[in-house]
Design a protein around this motif. Structure first.
Motif, PDB file in Angstrom:
ATOM      1  N   PRO A 217       0.802  -1.234   0.000  1.00  0.00           N
ATOM      2  CA  PRO A 217       0.000   0.000   0.000  1.00  0.00           C
ATOM      3  C   PRO A 217       0.836   1.287   0.000  1.00  0.00           C
ATOM      4  O   PRO A 217       0.951   1.988   1.000  1.00  0.00           O
ATOM      5  N   VAL A 218       1.444   1.589  -1.141  1.00  0.00           N
ATOM      6  CA  VAL A 218       2.192   2.844  -1.321  1.00  0.00           C
ATOM      7  C   VAL A 218       1.702   3.521  -2.601  1.00  0.00           C
ATOM      8  O   VAL A 218       1.261   2.849  -3.528  1.00  0.00           O
ATOM      9  N   PRO A 219       1.762   4.865  -2.657  1.00  0.00           N
ATOM     10  CA  PRO A 219       1.347   5.545  -3.890  1.00  0.00           C
ATOM     11  C   PRO A 219       2.273   5.157  -5.046  1.00  0.00           C
ATOM     12  O   PRO A 219       3.484   5.046  -4.874  1.00  0.00           O
ATOM     13  N   HIS A 220       1.699   4.909  -6.210  1.00  0.00           N
ATOM     14  CA  HIS A 220       2.509   4.579  -7.385  1.00  0.00           C
ATOM     15  C   HIS A 220       1.692   4.854  -8.647  1.00  0.00           C
ATOM     16  O   HIS A 220       0.464   4.958  -8.596  1.00  0.00           O
ATOM     17  N   GLU A 221       2.414   4.945  -9.750  1.00  0.00           N
ATOM     18  CA  GLU A 221       1.746   5.144 -11.030  1.00  0.00           C
ATOM     19  C   GLU A 221       1.222   3.792 -11.514  1.00  0.00           C
ATOM     20  O   GLU A 221       1.962   2.806 -11.534  1.00  0.00           O
ATOM     21  N   ALA A 222      -0.055   3.772 -11.893  1.00  0.00           N
ATOM     22  CA  ALA A 222      -0.699   2.505 -12.267  1.00  0.00           C
ATOM     23  C   ALA A 222       0.020   1.796 -13.415  1.00  0.00           C
ATOM     24  O   ALA A 222       0.432   2.421 -14.386  1.00  0.00           O
ATOM     25  N   GLU A 223       0.184   0.479 -13.237  1.00  0.00           N
ATOM     26  CA  GLU A 223       0.725  -0.373 -14.294  1.00  0.00           C
ATOM     27  C   GLU A 223      -0.379  -1.350 -14.709  1.00  0.00           C
ATOM     28  O   GLU A 223      -1.276  -1.638 -13.909  1.00  0.00           O
ATOM     29  N   HIS A 224      -0.303  -1.841 -15.945  1.00  0.00           N
ATOM     30  CA  HIS A 224      -1.352  -2.743 -16.425  1.00  0.00           C
ATOM     31  C   HIS A 224      -0.754  -4.046 -16.962  1.00  0.00           C
ATOM     32  O   HIS A 224       0.396  -4.070 -17.393  1.00  0.00           O
ATOM     33  N   MET A 225      -1.586  -5.082 -16.907  1.00  0.00           N
ATOM     34  CA  MET A 225      -1.125  -6.390 -17.382  1.00  0.00           C
ATOM     35  C   MET A 225      -2.310  -7.141 -17.981  1.00  0.00           C
ATOM     36  O   MET A 225      -3.396  -7.188 -17.394  1.00  0.00           O
ATOM     37  N   GLU A 226      -2.109  -7.686 -19.159  1.00  0.00           N
ATOM     38  CA  GLU A 226      -3.159  -8.496 -19.790  1.00  0.00           C
ATOM     39  C   GLU A 226      -3.070  -9.924 -19.267  1.00  0.00           C
ATOM     40  O   GLU A 226      -1.996 -10.528 -19.289  1.00  0.00           O
ATOM     41  N   ILE A 227      -4.189 -10.437 -18.782  1.00  0.00           N
ATOM     42  CA  ILE A 227      -4.169 -11.825 -18.286  1.00  0.00           C
ATOM     43  C   ILE A 227      -5.294 -12.616 -18.934  1.00  0.00           C
ATOM     44  O   ILE A 227      -6.332 -12.065 -19.319  1.00  0.00           O
ATOM     45  N   ARG A 228      -5.080 -13.923 -19.030  1.00  0.00           N
ATOM     46  CA  ARG A 228      -6.072 -14.802 -19.643  1.00  0.00           C
ATOM     47  C   ARG A 228      -6.593 -15.794 -18.612  1.00  0.00           C
ATOM     48  O   ARG A 228      -5.836 -16.312 -17.799  1.00  0.00           O
ATOM     49  N   GLY A 229      -7.892 -16.017 -18.685  1.00  0.00           N
ATOM     50  CA  GLY A 229      -8.512 -16.981 -17.786  1.00  0.00           C
ATOM     51  C   GLY A 229      -9.768 -17.537 -18.425  1.00  0.00           C
ATOM     52  O   GLY A 229      -9.999 -17.350 -19.614  1.00  0.00           O
ATOM     53  N   LYS A 238     -11.045 -15.968 -21.792  1.00  0.00           N
ATOM     54  CA  LYS A 238     -11.283 -14.524 -21.816  1.00  0.00           C
ATOM     55  C   LYS A 238     -10.016 -13.786 -21.417  1.00  0.00           C
ATOM     56  O   LYS A 238      -9.274 -14.231 -20.534  1.00  0.00           O
ATOM     57  N   THR A 239      -9.746 -12.659 -22.062  1.00  0.00           N
ATOM     58  CA  THR A 239      -8.589 -11.821 -21.729  1.00  0.00           C
ATOM     59  C   THR A 239      -9.091 -10.555 -21.042  1.00  0.00           C
ATOM     60  O   THR A 239     -10.039  -9.920 -21.504  1.00  0.00           O
ATOM     61  N   ILE A 240      -8.463 -10.213 -19.914  1.00  0.00           N
ATOM     62  CA  ILE A 240      -8.832  -8.967 -19.224  1.00  0.00           C
ATOM     63  C   ILE A 240      -7.572  -8.136 -18.975  1.00  0.00           C
ATOM     64  O   ILE A 240      -6.454  -8.650 -18.970  1.00  0.00           O
ATOM     65  N   ASN A 241      -7.792  -6.848 -18.769  1.00  0.00           N
ATOM     66  CA  ASN A 241      -6.689  -5.929 -18.493  1.00  0.00           C
ATOM     67  C   ASN A 241      -6.739  -5.570 -17.009  1.00  0.00           C
ATOM     68  O   ASN A 241      -7.697  -4.957 -16.544  1.00  0.00           O
ATOM     69  N   LEU A 242      -5.712  -5.978 -16.288  1.00  0.00           N
ATOM     70  CA  LEU A 242      -5.691  -5.791 -14.834  1.00  0.00           C
ATOM     71  C   LEU A 242      -4.763  -4.647 -14.465  1.00  0.00           C
ATOM     72  O   LEU A 242      -3.672  -4.519 -15.011  1.00  0.00           O
ATOM     73  N   SER A 243      -5.199  -3.819 -13.513  1.00  0.00           N
ATOM     74  CA  SER A 243      -4.391  -2.672 -13.071  1.00  0.00           C
ATOM     75  C   SER A 243      -3.663  -2.999 -11.773  1.00  0.00           C
ATOM     76  O   SER A 243      -4.175  -3.747 -10.930  1.00  0.00           O
ATOM     77  N   SER A 244      -2.485  -2.414 -11.592  1.00  0.00           N
ATOM     78  CA  SER A 244      -1.716  -2.626 -10.361  1.00  0.00           C
ATOM     79  C   SER A 244      -2.456  -2.069  -9.142  1.00  0.00           C
ATOM     80  O   SER A 244      -2.274  -2.538  -8.020  1.00  0.00           O
TER      81      SER A 244
END
Length: 335
Positions: A217-229, A238-244
């Motif tokens: 739990p620290v402030p940070h610039e959001a990163e994204h990752m594509e994951i499949r499930g 299905k592929t979704i885009n998950l945020s940090s």
């Protein structure tokens, strides 16, 4: 004096590591075993077995025989250790005879659990087996001056458990264990993705998410990752885009449970040693030490310096190996 046949084993929930003083870490394999469902014959161990997780047919069982830092399946653990010892023998060649083995145990392990660990290693081909508390091994591996009259504080965030220990004069002054660590964080990510997106992901995907975009739990610039499930509603991929930021939220409960364990241990520390902590701070080791923002977050919450062990993933294994040369000293101090 111990010869090259002295080895240290970190019997971890996530990984098994074998250390020798001469060659360092000679084995680092996931604690996973693939067995034939009918005959229970071992088909693969380590990396090879882990690759089968969630992908094997019904005829093959992929088992993690260690849970929450202790043996959950004794027979499979015994087979795993026997094969690990055989691999160590190949690595060391002629230098490997029946070894003296130091193996770590969780601080909260019962006498029965300790006996199981001892027997499993003995069955693997050890000449003598010595047990050492995980916190003490991690502290030795992190290079802390455990035999001196100062507070050496270690927080080992492994796969199954988080161990917190305050060590002085070679003995544990205060310690706590909580069954919240890397595995629980992975479960939290799986649960979050299922609840938020109706998508089912496996343990390996969750672990990758944690490593790539997991944050304390620290402030940070959001990163994204594509994951499949697998979509729970349709059953289709299905592929979704998950945020940090989402992953950070999912991990909060686990991280605060670890924080409470650290605070409870520090509260039981004698006043004289508390003063040392302000100067020396505490050291974090294990896979959890590598979570992004962990050092910054703990420093803010506990208000003491936080250091990451030089080799966080290998601290316990290195400590078990090095402690073989300190057995008499450690036994004397623990009396």
């Amino acid at each position: 004096m111990f010869s090259a046949t002295a080895i240290g084993i970190d019997l971890g929930t996530a990984n098994i590591l074998v250390y020798t003083k001469e060659k360092g870490i000679i084995i680092n394999e996931p604690s996973v075993v693939a067995v034939d469902a009918k005959t229970r014959t071992v088909l693969a161990i380590g990396t090879e077995a882990k690759a089968m997780l969630g992908k094997a047919p019904d005829s093959i069982l992929v088992i993690r025989p260690l849970r929450d830092g202790v043996i959950a399946d004794f027979d499979v653990t015994r087979s795993l250790l026997k094969l690990i010892m055989e691999r160590a023998a190949k690595e060391l060649g002629s230098a490997f005879r029946k070894p003296s083995v130091m193996v770590c145990t969780p601080s909260g392990a019962t006498a029965v659990e300790r006996r199981e660990i001892h027997d499993a290693v003995k069955y693997g081909g050890a000449k003598t087996v010595h047990l050492i508390e995980e916190t003490v091994a991690a502290a030795i591996g992190a290079g802390l001056p455990i035999s001196e009259p100062v507070a050496s504080v270690i927080v080992d965030i492994g796969g199954g458990t988080t161990e917190v220990g305050i060590i002085s004069f070679g003995g544990v002054v205060s310690s706590n264990t909580v069954k919240v660590a890397g595995d629980r964080m992975d479960e939290a990510i799986i649960h979050f993705v299922r609840k938020q997106y109706n998508v089912l992901i496996g343990d390996r995907t969750a672990e990758n998410i944690k490593k790539e975009i997991g944050y304390a739990p620290v402030p940070h610039e959001a990163e994204h990752m594509e994951i499949r499930g697998r979509d729970i509603m349709t059953g289709l991929p299905k592929t979704i885009n998950l945020s940090s930021l989402e992953v950070q939220e999912a991990l909060k409960e686990s991280l605060y449970a670890i924080l409470e364990c650290i605070r409870a241990t520090l509260e039981n520390c004698p006043a004289e040693l508390s003063g040392d902590m302000v100067d020396q701070g505490l050291v974090i080791s294990g896979g959890g030490a590598l979570l992004k923002g962990m050092q910054e977050w703990l420093s803010k919450e506990i208000s003491v310096p936080i250091h990451i062990a030089p080799q966080p993933l290998e601290s316990v294994a290195i400590g078990t190996g090095l402690s073989l040369t300190m057995i008499k000293q450690l036994e004397k101090m623990s009396r």
